[in-house]
Structure formats: C-alpha cells, structure tokens
Design an enzyme around this catalytic site. Structure first.
Site, short mmCIF file in Angstrom:
data_model
loop_
_atom_site.label_atom_id
_atom_site.label_comp_id
_atom_site.label_asym_id
_atom_site.label_seq_id
_atom_site.Cartn_x
_atom_site.Cartn_y
_atom_site.Cartn_z
N THR A 130 -5.16 2.52 -0.16
CA THR A 130 -5.10 1.81 -1.44
C THR A 130 -5.53 0.36 -1.27
O THR A 130 -6.25 -0.19 -2.10
CB THR A 130 -3.68 1.88 -2.02
OG1 THR A 130 -3.28 3.26 -2.11
CG2 THR A 130 -3.62 1.27 -3.40
N ASP A 131 -5.12 -0.27 -0.17
CA ASP A 131 -5.58 -1.63 0.13
C ASP A 131 -7.10 -1.66 0.30
O ASP A 131 -7.78 -2.54 -0.23
CB ASP A 131 -4.93 -2.14 1.41
CG ASP A 131 -3.55 -2.75 1.18
OD1 ASP A 131 -3.23 -3.08 0.03
OD2 ASP A 131 -2.80 -2.90 2.15
N ILE A 132 -7.62 -0.71 1.06
CA ILE A 132 -9.06 -0.68 1.32
C ILE A 132 -9.85 -0.50 0.02
O ILE A 132 -10.83 -1.21 -0.25
CB ILE A 132 -9.41 0.45 2.31
CG1 ILE A 132 -8.77 0.20 3.68
CG2 ILE A 132 -10.92 0.62 2.44
CD1 ILE A 132 -9.27 -1.03 4.38
N GLY B 10 -9.82 -3.60 -2.00
CA GLY B 10 -10.79 -4.56 -1.47
C GLY B 10 -12.21 -4.24 -1.90
O GLY B 10 -12.99 -5.13 -2.25
N ASP C 81 0.81 -1.20 0.00
CA ASP C 81 0.00 0.00 0.00
C ASP C 81 0.86 1.27 0.00
O ASP C 81 0.66 2.16 -0.83
CB ASP C 81 -0.92 -0.01 1.22
CG ASP C 81 -1.73 1.25 1.36
OD1 ASP C 81 -2.89 1.27 0.92
OD2 ASP C 81 -1.20 2.25 1.92
#
Length: 438
Positions: free
Chosen positions: A210-212, A215, A178
């Site tokens: 960015t990860d969220i 997802g 991220d």
C-alpha cells in the site's frame, strides 16, 4: 549541448549550480538531461510512501532535497537488521531498508521546531517546484509550513500531502500505516488461504504494497500537477491517502463486489475468475500455471496426457472450469506431480502454455531475464564502499533514468545545499549550526 529548461520557481538549475557529478565534460557530447532535470523537489517525508515517490522523481532527474531531523533522520535509518557491511565486511550503521527508497537525493538536516529552521525551509520553498510531506493532517500548520502558508510565498508550488486517510473525513486525524490499511482497505480479506484450509486466514502482502502503490500514485499526481502548471501558471495541493489508494487498487475484486453485492472470498493463490490460474505441486517443488484461455488449457491437457479433460463439458470453457473448480483442481494437482518443475516449464513453454517457477529472491536476481534487464545496480557509497540497489523499471529512450547519487548519509549535503541553493556563506551556515537549526 541541449538547452536546459529552467522553471521560474526552481531557481538556478544550470550546470554550474548542480552537483559536480551532474556536470557534463565540456569536451564530450552531452547525454540527454533527465526528464525532470528542471524540477527541484523538497522532500519532508519519511519511511516509505513519500520517499518512494520522491525517489521516482529523483531517478527521472529531479533535484531532490531530503529534509531530515538532526541526529535522528528518516525513521528507516534505524530499521535493521539487516545492516549493510562496510568496505571491510563489518556491520555498518546503514539499514538496508533506508537504502531501498532514498537514492538520487541530497540530505539536509533542519530542525523545523526552531524558527530559524522553519525560515530555511521557507527559503528553500521559494526556490522549489514540489514539496512532499507525510505528517498527520494539519501537522505542519503549527510551523507555518502548511499548503496555504507556503502557497502564499510560492504560488507555483505543487504541495503533495501523503497521509493514512486524507485531509478530510472522520479518520483524517488518525495515523495510518501500511499494515493497518491493508486490513482496513480489504486487501487482507482476499489474501491468504480460505478459513477451512490449513493455514487459512487473512494475510498481509509480503512487502508494504500500500505504501509502494501510494508512492507510485503520488509521483503520477505530482507530474500531472506540474503539467497543469504549464497551462495555469499555478501549483496545487495533492491530497494522497493510503486508504484511498488501497481501495482503488482492489481493482477487479472491488468490481466483483460492486457487480454482485457479495464480498469475494480468499482463494489462496487461485484466481476468482480464471481456472486453472494458481500454484501446483511438482515432483520437486511447485510451479505456477497461468492458463488464460481455452486453447491454452487444451494444450496443457494434451501435454499432460489427458486430452479428455479439455473435451469434458465441465472443463471445456473457462466459465465451466470456474464453476467446477472443486472437481478439476485435484485432478490437475495429481497430474503435475509426475514431473519436476523444470521439466514442466520446458514442455509447457514449447507449447505456449503460460507457466513459471516460484523463485526465492536470491533466484530472482540470478534469473537470466532479470540479469539481462540490469535490475541489480551498484553505486559507490561513502561509508559502505559500494552498495547494491534495485534499478528503476522505467525505460525512457530519450531521457533515461540516471543514477547520480547513492542514498545519502544524514546531513551529508547540508552545507552544499544551503550554499548552492540559498547562497549562504560558511559563516552563516556555522551560525545556524551553533543555534542547532541545522
């Protein structure tokens, strides 16, 4: 009782086959089944982007089976402090980070480096609708668990790969994180104060955004692929990349560049296209003004005792205010220090001028709107007694989100899932344990 839809690829998802806590009291009127209660998800992902996607699917009713490494499990199980206290208030081994993305899942420990472990996963694939993984591109091929291999045994499988850079391109083989992608993908270039201000320089966002976002996109894409399967009868490969998502989520800032050929500058908390739209000092702290049109600006100026500012040609329109930002903002910052944050918010809300406080997270969970919306929930946990969690923001009137299972202990459901889904008896399960396959 409403009839449950069963996917041919999902195996038996009837009430008798689901965990006991999911079975309705036969004498009571059944609650609506979750929107995805007919879907089984095999989750081979870890850390945040993949688990965030599968938690969304689990909240919506899917049976999510989380495959973890024996002894170690998801990396985030060890990402502390902080650690949740147990029932006696002592520090436990449960990382708060792990809890944020793993409810409504069943944990099964499988060693996929062993042939018997690989075979167990293939058996589960035959009875699943979705597989989510975040290994390096091509990383599962050596185990025979890549998309082409698994499509051959379950053509209806929706296989979602989440990587830093996607399955193609010159960076495909690289690991992606991220923080790295926030920098590479441009987000940090527009986050933080300008270089010429104290504390200036690029800054990452305070959560792994960015990860969220990846997802969220992955959960959307998976459901789109499931909807397409209703027409085609076939699954497909979903290729999600953190970098792709980050570039897409530059939104208006990306378009500002594409329209002008100039990279946007960092503006701290200010907005590139709207003024005033940033933080301002008050007599006891800070507040946010989010003035989006000329009428709101005129009402603010009137409340601040400076109606002349709204009549000034330099500030009368948003376009003019953007052009003369440097002249206007110091004037407003001087005006806002005359009252406390609470005084400004009360006065400006009465005049329908958008404003608000800058809350610490403790204050967020004490906010009456957050409390009224039930955004903090609690779930029973076998080790911690009760764990607090953040609720799903999804509100469905007919098939609401359901909090069935707390984030599981490592391998908590291994025997249950192998017996329920694969029909293995106790002797077969113990034999697998003896071979260290589970």
């Amino acid at each position: 009782m409403a009839q449950e839809t069963v996917s041919p690829a999902a195996g038996d998802r009837s009430a008798a086959a689901r965990p006991p806590d999911a079975v309705q009291d036969a004498g009571a009127r059944a609650a609506p089944a979750g929107a995805l209660s007919h879907i089984r998800v095999l989750d081979l992902s870890r850390v945040l982007a993949g688990p965030w996607a599968t938690q969304i699917l689990g909240d919506l009713g899917a049976d999510v089976i989380k495959i973890e490494r024996p002894e170690a499990g998801d990396d985030t199980r060890g990402w502390g402090p902080p650690w949740m206290p147990d029932e006696q208030g002592r520090e436990s081994r449960i990382a708060a980070y792990y809890l944020c993305a793993n409810r409504n899942k069943r944990s099964v420990t499988v060693d996929m480096a062993k042939p018997d472990g690989q075979d167990l996963i293939r058996q589960l694939v035959r009875r699943s609708d979705v597989l989510v993984e975040n290994f390096k591109a091509g990383g599962l091929a050596r185990y025979g668990l890549d998309y082409d291999s698994l499509k051959a045994i379950n053509p209806r499988l929706v296989y979602c790969s989440i990587t830093g850079f996607g399955q193609t391109g010159p960076y495909a083989a690289r690991a992606g994180y991220d923080f790295l992608v926030q920098g590479l993908g441009g987000l940090m270039s527009v986050t933080g104060r300008p270089d010429n201000e104290p504390g200036g320089g690029p800054m990452k966002v305070g959560v792994a955004l960015t990860d969220i976002l990846t997802g969220l996109y992955a959960a959307n894409a998976i459901q789109a692929a499931l909807a397409a399967r209703e027409h085609t009868g076939l699954g497909q490969h979903v290729d999600m990349a953190l970098l792709d998502v980050q570039v897409a989520c530059l939104a208006n800032q990306a378009m500002n560049y594409l329209a002008t050929g100039s990279s946007p500058d960092r503006l701290g908390n200010a907005h590139p296209s709207i003024v005033p739209y940033q933080d301002f000092p008050t007599a006891d702290g800070y507040m946010i003004l989010a003035i989006g049109n000329d009428g709101q600006f005129a009402r603010f100026c009137d409340e601040a005792g400076r109606p002349d500012l709204a009549a000034d040609a330099r500030f009368a329109t948003n376009r003019a205010r953007v052009e003369h930002r440097g002249a206007l903002i110091p004037i407003l910052r001087h005006l806002t220090t005359a009252r406390t944050t609470a005084q400004w918010i009360a006065a400006l809300e009465f005049r329908a001028v958008p404003c608000g406080p800058i809350n610490a997270i403790q204050q967020v969970f004490q906010d009456p709107q957050v409390v009224a919306r039930g955004l903090r929930i609690e779930m029973p946990h076998p080790e911690a007694g009760v764990v607090p969690l953040v609720a799903s923001p999804i509100r469905l009137s007919q098939t609401p989100v359901d909090y069935r299972l707390p984030p599981p202990a490592l391998g908590e459901h291994t025997a249950q899932v192998l017996a329920e889904v694969l029909g293995l008896d106790a002797q077969a399960i113990e034999a697998l344990r003896g071979q260290s396959a589970i």
